[in-house]
Design a protein around this motif. Structure first.
Motif, PDB file in Angstrom:
ATOM      1  N   UNK A   7      37.413-147.700  92.469  1.00 53.18           N
ATOM      2  CA  UNK A   7      38.472-146.991  91.763  1.00 53.18           C
ATOM      3  C   UNK A   7      38.436-147.367  90.288  1.00 53.18           C
ATOM      4  N   UNK A   8      38.478-146.344  89.419  1.00 50.76           N
ATOM      5  CA  UNK A   8      38.712-146.562  87.991  1.00 50.76           C
ATOM      6  C   UNK A   8      39.971-145.786  87.640  1.00 50.76           C
ATOM      7  N   UNK A   9      40.697-146.312  86.651  1.00 51.99           N
ATOM      8  CA  UNK A   9      41.936-145.638  86.282  1.00 51.99           C
ATOM      9  C   UNK A   9      42.244-145.864  84.812  1.00 51.99           C
TER      10      UNK A   9
ATOM     11  N   UNK B  54      51.744-138.708  80.629  1.00 53.31           N
ATOM     12  CA  UNK B  54      50.990-137.453  80.710  1.00 53.31           C
ATOM     13  C   UNK B  54      49.493-137.697  80.540  1.00 53.31           C
ATOM     14  N   UNK B  55      49.105-138.917  80.158  1.00 54.71           N
ATOM     15  CA  UNK B  55      47.697-139.244  79.960  1.00 54.71           C
ATOM     16  C   UNK B  55      47.103-140.064  81.113  1.00 54.71           C
TER      17      UNK B  55
ATOM     18  N   UNK C  93      44.755-136.423  87.693  1.00 51.86           N
ATOM     19  CA  UNK C  93      45.221-136.701  86.345  1.00 51.86           C
ATOM     20  C   UNK C  93      46.551-135.992  86.124  1.00 51.86           C
ATOM     21  N   UNK C  94      47.318-136.507  85.204  1.00 49.34           N
ATOM     22  CA  UNK C  94      48.670-136.024  84.982  1.00 49.34           C
ATOM     23  C   UNK C  94      48.706-134.671  84.263  1.00 49.34           C
ATOM     24  N   UNK C  95      47.592-134.260  83.743  1.00 48.35           N
ATOM     25  CA  UNK C  95      47.565-132.992  83.020  1.00 48.35           C
ATOM     26  C   UNK C  95      47.248-131.903  83.969  1.00 48.35           C
TER      27      UNK C  95
END
Length: 136
Positions: free
Chosen positions: A69-71, A78-79, A134-136
């Motif tokens: 996992x990468x985050x 929002x990013x 992703x939040x977008x």
């Protein structure tokens, strides 16, 4: 998978490698890694360790299913994003053709390894699934 997730994963400097112990206890460690196509490479390097008999290696030998996992986190939610790779891991010696390819990929990504390449073993992860958000 959303556009750019593979690129985000490949560009990340550290991932968390998840393995399972023979007693089904999760084991999670940070690792540096390199990606070539659907193969992820990581290796035991020369950084100080309490033992060279690493739990992650024993876990892979007992159960080769792994996740990485990468985050990305920041206060602007929002990013936020994460990318997970699921796959099957194998251990190979640095001196093998596969091990040498993995070390070359790691040396190319991490300048520190140019002076001191990892002594191994090399973990070769064959990716069978990519997940991302992703939040977008």
């Amino acid at each position: 998978m959303k556009h750019g997730a593979r690129g985000r994963f490949a560009a990340a400097r550290v991932a968390r490698l998840a393995t399972m112990s023979p007693g089904n206890r999760p084991h999670l460690v940070p690792v540096v890694f390199a990606v070539v196509g659907d193969t992820v490479w990581t290796a035991v390097d020369a950084k100080p360790k309490s033992t060279r008999s690493l739990r992650r290696l024993a876990n892979i030998e007992a159960n080769p299913r792994v996740s990485l996992l990468v985050d990305h986190y920041e206060e602007d939610w929002s990013a936020l994003w994460w990318v997970r790779v699921d796959g099957t891991a194998r251990l190979v010696p640095v001196g093998s053709a596969e091990g040498a390819a993995g070390v070359a990929a790691l040396v190319s990504k991490y300048p520190h390894y140019q002076a001191e390449p990892p002594p191994g073993p090399v973990v070769v992860i064959t990716v069978d699934g990519w997940s991302s958000w992703d939040a977008r």
